[in-house]
Structure formats: structure tokens, C-alpha cells
Design a protein around this motif. Structure first.
Motif, PDB file in Angstrom:
ATOM      1  N   PRO A  51       7.470  -2.439  -0.153  1.00 18.77           N
ATOM      2  CA  PRO A  51       7.623  -2.782  -1.564  1.00 18.77           C
ATOM      3  C   PRO A  51       7.035  -1.675  -2.438  1.00 18.77           C
ATOM      4  O   PRO A  51       6.128  -0.957  -2.008  1.00 18.77           O
ATOM      5  N   GLU A  52       7.530  -1.576  -3.650  1.00 12.37           N
ATOM      6  CA  GLU A  52       7.144  -0.458  -4.512  1.00 12.37           C
ATOM      7  C   GLU A  52       5.644  -0.377  -4.764  1.00 12.37           C
ATOM      8  O   GLU A  52       5.047   0.695  -4.737  1.00 12.37           O
ATOM      9  N   GLN A  53       5.013  -1.561  -4.977  1.00  8.59           N
ATOM     10  CA  GLN A  53       3.573  -1.553  -5.282  1.00  8.59           C
ATOM     11  C   GLN A  53       2.778  -0.942  -4.137  1.00  8.59           C
ATOM     12  O   GLN A  53       1.892  -0.105  -4.336  1.00  8.59           O
ATOM     13  N   VAL A  54       3.116  -1.385  -2.904  1.00  8.19           N
ATOM     14  CA  VAL A  54       2.383  -0.896  -1.737  1.00  8.19           C
ATOM     15  C   VAL A  54       2.585   0.626  -1.594  1.00  8.19           C
ATOM     16  O   VAL A  54       1.636   1.374  -1.362  1.00  8.19           O
ATOM     17  N   ALA A  55       3.848   1.039  -1.799  1.00  5.93           N
ATOM     18  CA  ALA A  55       4.140   2.469  -1.669  1.00  5.93           C
ATOM     19  C   ALA A  55       3.354   3.266  -2.706  1.00  5.93           C
ATOM     20  O   ALA A  55       2.788   4.328  -2.406  1.00  5.93           O
ATOM     21  N   ALA A  56       3.279   2.723  -3.939  1.00  8.22           N
ATOM     22  CA  ALA A  56       2.562   3.430  -5.000  1.00  8.22           C
ATOM     23  C   ALA A  56       1.071   3.510  -4.673  1.00  8.22           C
ATOM     24  O   ALA A  56       0.428   4.547  -4.877  1.00  8.22           O
ATOM     25  N   MET A  57       0.549   2.401  -4.130  1.00  6.40           N
ATOM     26  CA  MET A  57      -0.874   2.380  -3.809  1.00  6.40           C
ATOM     27  C   MET A  57      -1.193   3.407  -2.720  1.00  6.40           C
ATOM     28  O   MET A  57      -2.170   4.149  -2.800  1.00  6.40           O
ATOM     29  N   LEU A  58      -0.333   3.487  -1.707  1.00  5.25           N
ATOM     30  CA  LEU A  58      -0.522   4.447  -0.621  1.00  5.25           C
ATOM     31  C   LEU A  58      -0.463   5.874  -1.163  1.00  5.25           C
ATOM     32  O   LEU A  58      -1.244   6.733  -0.783  1.00  5.25           O
ATOM     33  N   HIS A  59       0.484   6.065  -2.095  1.00  4.79           N
ATOM     34  CA  HIS A  59       0.641   7.397  -2.657  1.00  4.79           C
ATOM     35  C   HIS A  59      -0.621   7.814  -3.421  1.00  4.79           C
ATOM     36  O   HIS A  59      -1.096   8.942  -3.306  1.00  4.79           O
ATOM     37  N   GLN A  60      -1.194   6.849  -4.168  1.00  2.00           N
ATOM     38  CA  GLN A  60      -2.415   7.135  -4.924  1.00  2.00           C
ATOM     39  C   GLN A  60      -3.557   7.525  -3.995  1.00  2.00           C
ATOM     40  O   GLN A  60      -4.397   8.361  -4.326  1.00  2.00           O
TER      41      GLN A  60
END
Lengths: 476, 249
Positions: free
Chosen positions: A152-161
């Protein structure tokens, strides 16, 4: 990705069409579960032998898609997740590597192809279009980005951060922390991709709409013209239905005649049929009773209910008499129901109910959406119901009678009905019929069959509540 | 449905064999006109004896007239319908007034699944349904209460019955007696006072009109209340009626 973004509905429809079409490669075809799906999943377990190998199958798919003007990426892997990751983020050199190792037939492994069709004018065509992961190799390359895990986008964004961009980095973190930090979705997707967690292809079953329509070039109120269009549409519908071995059980015709509301004709059928020759007269019968409020601009016909066609061979030397052929009756039922409405053509069923007016039910014989259908609910086997003596004609409303009765609780001696005085000669009874208080209108009646001195027979009852007499039936 | 017609190969008698083969050839040729066997019993043996051919004929109309309510004409018509659908086919009941009572018919021996009840709302629909049902080859018998039938409609119904091959049973009031008829048989049913000992009801059937037969005859019959069979009433004087009430059951 077929069509542009923002047209998710038409994208979805196009993908569904493609999923239908992919039935030629595999019996199990699914559409990925996503908000905007763009991949098709095919279960090709054991199918490679039919096509001469996985590579040949993939090539065949690409060729066929190219013939339809579509370019796609095909990935073959042991898990849906891995195939999806390769199809979306695979790189050319890896494909070459895998190609070199293929050849050992491992047909009992579950192979899943993820397929991502792309527009012919895709801005960045992929470097290569086929990835085949061998079962003995690790399903996920550590160099793949984490978003290849269908996150999901949120998880991907968090990992990216946090600076975690590829799967190799993820593998170095303890699992327990991943769960508490990123929620269960990350682990689920990861495990699905590596095969630790099973995942099945969400089978897409096409639900074809048996509908066809036509916009008239010149709006018309001429019935002859409308009938001709209907005939064409029904013939088209016949092709649609017959192709799938289906017959219509219920047919809806919609005539658009703005500014009035569209007219809908609903036709219930006794037996499934696809034949336009059979359907047209039934529709025409309804049409001729219709007054058209305005010119018809469009006509649509739809088989709103279908069932498998029954095919029957005619017998050359049939011993059946013409009145034993069920087709004749089926056609009669359809004709009658079409003109009179399905509620007016019924078959009785006896019900073990003591109250005479509730001792039977009528059910309609065709299905046109209104009225009780004969196909609703399981049909109970008709148990033999013992019917006590009953009149052939039961009045819809019992008629109050002026009677003379000498014995207080006995049958009447005289009564008048339809202008005549009747002297009672013989009686049978009483037959007491009482229903429980839980009924809406409980009844308590003493029924008598009476024969008058002239031989006429009536069915009378005395209401227990107040002793009033009623005529309820006639032994015609 | 059992196979009623004997296989022609097994028919012993040459004329029978030829007749059976002719029927098959007719069927092969796509002749839709139903093959008419001999008359079908009216379910009432004494009445059959009065009728030419030993009963009613498929593809014809039969009128049952009665003077008042509760006279028993319908009971006799139901018995005839029961005989007509013995070999299959449905019995269509045209019931615009919605007072037909299926349990009583089931008791008289016609299974509910053989019945098809139609409830037209208007008189035009009623006549149309009559025509359609009679024209249908799958209908063994039709039961209807047509109030008014003008000559042209009546003739159309007769032709429809001829085409369909079913038996049209029309229950009408005595007023219809003055009207011309296209029915093969016109009967008048009149109840009789019961004999004290009888188990059923006594009815007089007047054969008013009968094609190829002699009209003007009359018989007294008795319908058994339990078995719904019809037989000749024993010649008892009507005077034996006891006034008052007798609790027979």
C-alpha cells in the motif's frame, strides 16, 4: 494499463474483456486485486507441456496480444507476488540469466504468470518482455525495489522515508520489528511473494450481459418499424445467447421515447429459449396493446434471466400423442402470460390448511420479476393431501344468510339465496373449522353441506362468534 | 406419461395395424391436425350410451346448461375433464370471477399439476384466452363459463377446438338455450331431490342437442359423493324425500 488514467471504469472493462480472452491460455484467469488493476494473473500449472514449455507459452501470449495491438510483459514464477514483481520491475539482464537456466521441466510447481498489458504507444517500453523465474532460484531478487511487493502507498512511503528501497535491505531487518512498525500488510505481501504464505488466483468469472440495443436514425411511432428493429435485436440476442448455450427465461425490452419515461416490456418464459422466432410474437403481443406516448428513439433488449438451453431431439416414431408434448403447453403458457400478465396464469398447489380459502396457493408459471416464481425456493414433493368434501365454487366473500333454524345448534331449515327460498332436505355436518389466535383473522365456523328439496347443494357455515349464517360455497 | 398407444408392430389385427401406420405416416408428414381416436368417455356410462361414438369427441365443444346455482353441472363437467386428461395434457380452467376451488377438483380426481388456471380481467381477454387455449394441442380439456357468446365468436371457438384437438367444456346458464350453438353436444343438467338411501346426488341430464345423434333424450344419474363416479340412478320416486334434516355423516 489500457486506456488513460482517470478512466478507471473503462480500464477495468477492457481488462475484463482481456481476462475473458485469456481463457484460451489457462482455465484460471484472474485480475489482480488493486484499486486500479492493470495485471492479469494466469494459473499455468501443468500447462507448459501443452504449449511446449513456459517460454513458448509466454511467447504465444505476447504474439497474440501484439496481434490485438497490445504490448505486454509476461512473467512466470512460482508465486503471484514474484511474478507481479518481475513483470513490473524486472530488468533485462536478469531475464537473460534465467533464460539460460530453463529447461528442467518442473511441471508440478505452481506457475503463475503476471501480465501487464501496455499501450502500444507506451512512453518507456520495457527492455524485454518475458521473465521466467526458475523454481530453484530465489523467488525475489534482493535488488528489486520494495514497492515490487505490492505494498500500500502509505507503507511504501514510510519505507522510503526510512531509506529502505530494495528488498535486500528489508531482509536484514528483524521480522518482529517489521510487523510492529509497518503493520501486517508488509509481511503478508512479502510472504506471499516468497511463497511462505499461499495465495490463489482470484478467479475472474465473466458475467456476460445479454443485452443489445439500437438507436433509431429516425425516431418513430410506427409499430411495424419498431417490430422490425426488435426482430433484428432479438436475432442478435439469439446469437449472443446461443453462443453460450443459454436461453432467456425473462426478457426485458426498453423503448426510449423522450421526453416521456422509457417503456419497459417484461416477458416471462416458461422454458429457456433463445429463438428470435419464438420471442418476437410474444413481444409483439405486448407491443400491440401499448400506446406509445412519443416517438421511440432507442430500443434495447436484454435477457434479464437466463438458464441453460434444453435441446430436444424430435422422435421420428414418437408414440406420444400431441397433447402429451410439453412444448405445446409451454408455448400456451407463455402466450397467455405475455398478454394477461404472469399473475393471471397460475397453477394451484394444495396446502394443508384447515381454513378453506387458504387450502391452496396459486403460483405463476413464468418468471417476469413480479409475482411469485415457480423457481423460488426448493419445491417440496407434493404430499398427498386428503381433501374433505368441498364445493367446486367457493365464494370470494361468504354471503350472510337469513335463516330459520329450530334446533339452536343445528343446521338451518330454510334460507334464501339469490331471490329464491330454499328448503333444506338433507344435511351433512357440522364440520368445525377453527384457526388459532395467532392468525391475523382467526375463524371459528361450523360448516354444513346442505341439499335442498330441489336437489341443489350449498355449503353453509355458522359463525361461532355470533351464530350468524353464511353461504360460502356452491356444489356446482 | 405412459405410452398408451400400442406399438403397431405388435398389433395383431391388420385393420388396426393399418390404422396405426396411417397415423404414424400422418405424423411424419408433419400433419398438425391431431389424430382423432374414437370418442372419449364422458365419465358417465349412461350418457356415453346416448352419444354417437360412445362419448364426446376430441376437438369439439360441449355445452352444459343449468338453471340455478348449485345444480351439479360442473361436477359432471369435471368428471368429463378427468377422463379427457387421463392420457396426458392439461386441463385449462378459465376463471374470471376467481371462484374456482382447486381442492374440490383435486378431490374429484384431477391432480393440481394437471390444472392451468387462467384469470382474465376483461371479457375480451376472456374470449381471446378461450380461443388460445382451445387452439393449443397440449390442452386435453378446457373448462369455462362464457356468459355471452355471439354466433361468430362461438364458431371461432369451435374451429379453434377442432384445430387444437381438446375438449371444450362450456358451463352456461339456461338463458343460452335460446341461442344458436356450435357445440357438438348441448346438455341441460337439473338436480333431482335425493332418494333417502342414496350415497350421492341425483341429477337429470337432458340431451338437448347432439350432432349425428338424437337429441331430446334424458337420463337420471347419480354421482357418488366419495368416489365421484357417475352411474344410472335407480328409479326411485322423488316423493321419498324426507323433509327436515338427517345427519348422514
Amino acid at each position: 494499463m489500457i486506456g488513460g488514467r482517470g478512466e478507471s471504469q473503462s480500464d477495468r472493462e477492457a481488462l475484463e474483456k482481456l481476462a475473458d480472452w485469456c481463457g484460451r491460455f489457462s482455465p484460471v484467469v484472474g485480475i489482480e486485486e488493486a484499486a486500479a488493476p492493470e495485471s492479469l494473473l494466469l494459473d499455468i500449472t501443468g500447462l507448459d507441456a501443452l504449449f511446449g514449455g513456459e517460454a513458448q507459452l509466454a511467447g504465444e501470449i505476447l504474439r497474440e496480444l501484439a496481434a490485438r495491438g497490445l504490448t505486454a510483459v509476461v512473467a512466470v514464477a512460482d508465486t503471484i507476488g514474484a511474478a507481479w514483481a518481475m513483470a513490473h520491475f524486472g530488468t533485462g539482464d536478469r531475464e537473460e540469466r534465467e533464460r539460460g537456466r530453463k529447461g528442467e521441466g518442473e511441471t508440478h510447481w505452481t506457475k503463475v504468470a503476471g501480465e501487464s498489458p501496455l499501450l502500444p504507444c507506451s512512453p518507456s517500453p520495457p527492455l524485454c518482455s518475458t521473465f521466467i523465474l526458475h523454481p530453484s532460484s530465489s523467488p525475489l531478487s534482493p535488488s528489486l525495489p520494495v514497492i515490487a511487493l505490492r505494498l500500500p502507498e502509505q507503507v511504501a512511503a514510510m519505507l522510503h522515508q526510512l531509506g529502505i528501497d530494495c528488498i535486500g535491505q528489508l531482509e536484514m531487518l528483524p521480522r518482529a520489528d517489521l510487523l510492529s512498525r509497518f503493520g501486517p500488510e508488509l509481511l503478508r505481501r512479502w510472504d506471499q511473494a516468497t511463497g511462505r504464505l499461499g495465495e490463489t488466483v482470484p478467479v475472474y468469472q465473466s458475467q456476460p450481459e445479454w443485452e443489445t440495443g439500437c438507436w433509431l436514425e429516425h425516431p418513430t411511432t410506427q409499430r411495424k418499424a419498431i417490430e422490425l428493429v426488435l426482430q433484428k435485436l432479438l436475432e442478435r440476442l439469439e446469437q449472443l445467447l446461443a453462443h453460450h448455450g443459454q436461453g432467456a427465461m425473462q426478457l426485458t425490452c426498453r423503448l426510449d421515447c423522450p421526453p416521456e419515461r422509457p417503456i419497459e416490456l417484461t416477458l416471462g418464459l416458461f422454458q429457456p429459449t433463445a429463438s428470435a422466432r419464438h420471442l418476437l410474437p410474444l413481444v409483439a403481443m405486448q407491443l400491440e396493446r401499448l400506446s406509445l406516448p412519443a416517438a421511440v428513439v432507442a430500443i434495447h433488449v436484454r435477457a434479464s434471466l437466463t438458464a441453460a438451453l434444453q435441446r430436444r431431439q424430435g422422435e421420428l416414431f414418437s408414440d406420444l400423442s400431441p397433447w402429451q408434448n410439453p412444448r405445446h403447453v409451454a408455448q400456451l403458457i407463455e402466450r397467455l402470460s405475455s398478454r394477461l400478465g404472469s399473475r393471471a396464469v397460475v397453477r394451484p398447489r394444495l396446502v394443508p390448511d384447515p381454513q378453506p380459502e387458504l387450502a391452496y396457493r396459486y403460483r405463476s408459471l413464468v418468471n417476469d420479476g413480479c409475482g411469485q416464481s415457480r423457481r423460488n425456493g426448493p419445491r417440496r414433493p407434493a404430499a398427498a393431501i386428503e381433501v374433505p368434501p368441498r364445493p367446486l365454487r367457493l365464494l370470494r366473500r361468504p354471503i350472510p344468510l337469513a335463516t330459520v333454524s329450530i334446533v339452536p345448534d343445528g343446521p338451518p331449515l330454510k334460507f334464501s339465496h339469490s331471490g329464491g327460498q330454499h328448503q333444506v332436505a338433507r344435511t351433512w355436518g357440522p364440520e368445525r373449522i377453527e384457526t388459532g389466535w395467532w392468525r391475523n383473522q382467526p375463524v371459528g365456523r361450523d360448516y354444513y353441506r346442505v341439499e335442498t328439496t330441489t336437489g341443489h347443494r350449498f355449503w353453509l357455515f355458522r359463525r361461532l362468534r355470533d351464530g350468524h349464517w353464511f353461504l360460502h360455497g356452491l356444489f356446482e | 406419461m405412459s405410452h398408451q398407444n400400442p406399438n403397431p408392430i405388435h398389433a395383431q389385427n391388420p385393420p388396426q395395424l393399418i390404422a396405426a401406420l396411417r397415423r404414424q405416416i400422418a405424423r411424419l408428414e408433419g400433419v398438425h391436425r391431431p389424430v382423432r381416436p374414437e370418442g372419449i368417455s364422458s365419465g358417465c356410462t349412461p350418457l356415453d350410451r346416448l352419444l354417437p361414438g360412445g362419448g364426446f369427441h376430441r376437438g369439439t365443444l360441449v355445452e352444459w346448461l343449468s338453471a340455478a346455482d348449485g345444480s351439479g353441472a360442473e361436477s359432471l363437467a369435471i368428471v368429463a375433464a378427468r377422463e379427457a386428461c387421463r392420457e396426458g395434457g392439461v386441463v385449462v380452467v378459465l376463471d374470471p370471477r376467481r371462484e374456482f376451488y382447486p381442492p374440490a377438483v383435486a378431490r374429484a380426481g384431477i391432480a393440481p399439476q394437471c390444472l392451468l388456471v387462467v384469470q382474465p380481467a376483461t371479457e375480451a381477454d376472456n374470449h381471446w384466452t378461450l380461443d388460445q387455449a382451445l387452439r393449443c394441442a397440449g390442452v386435453a380439456a378446457l373448462l369455462a363459463w362464457p356468459d355471452r357468446l355471439d354466433g361468430r365468436t362461438f364458431r371461432r371457438l369451435q374451429l379453434a377446438a377442432e384445430e387444437g384437438g381438446g375438449l371444450g367444456l362450456l358451463l352456461r346458464t339456461q338463458a343460452a338455450q335460446a341461442e344458436p350453438s356450435w357445440a357438438d353436444v348441448r346438455l341441460m343438467v337439473e338436480p333431482l331431490p335425493a332418494a333417502e338411501t342414496s350415497r350421492g346426488r341425483r341429477l337429470r341430464i337432458d340431451l338437448l342437442r347432439c350432432r349425428h345423434g338424437a337429441g331430446g333424450q334424458s337420463i337420471d344419474v347419480e354421482i357418488d359423493d366419495e368416489t365421484h363416479t357417475v352411474h344410472l340412478a335407480s328409479p326411485v320416486a322423488a316423493a321419498t324425500v324426507r323433509h327436515g334434516c338427517s345427519r348422514a355423516s
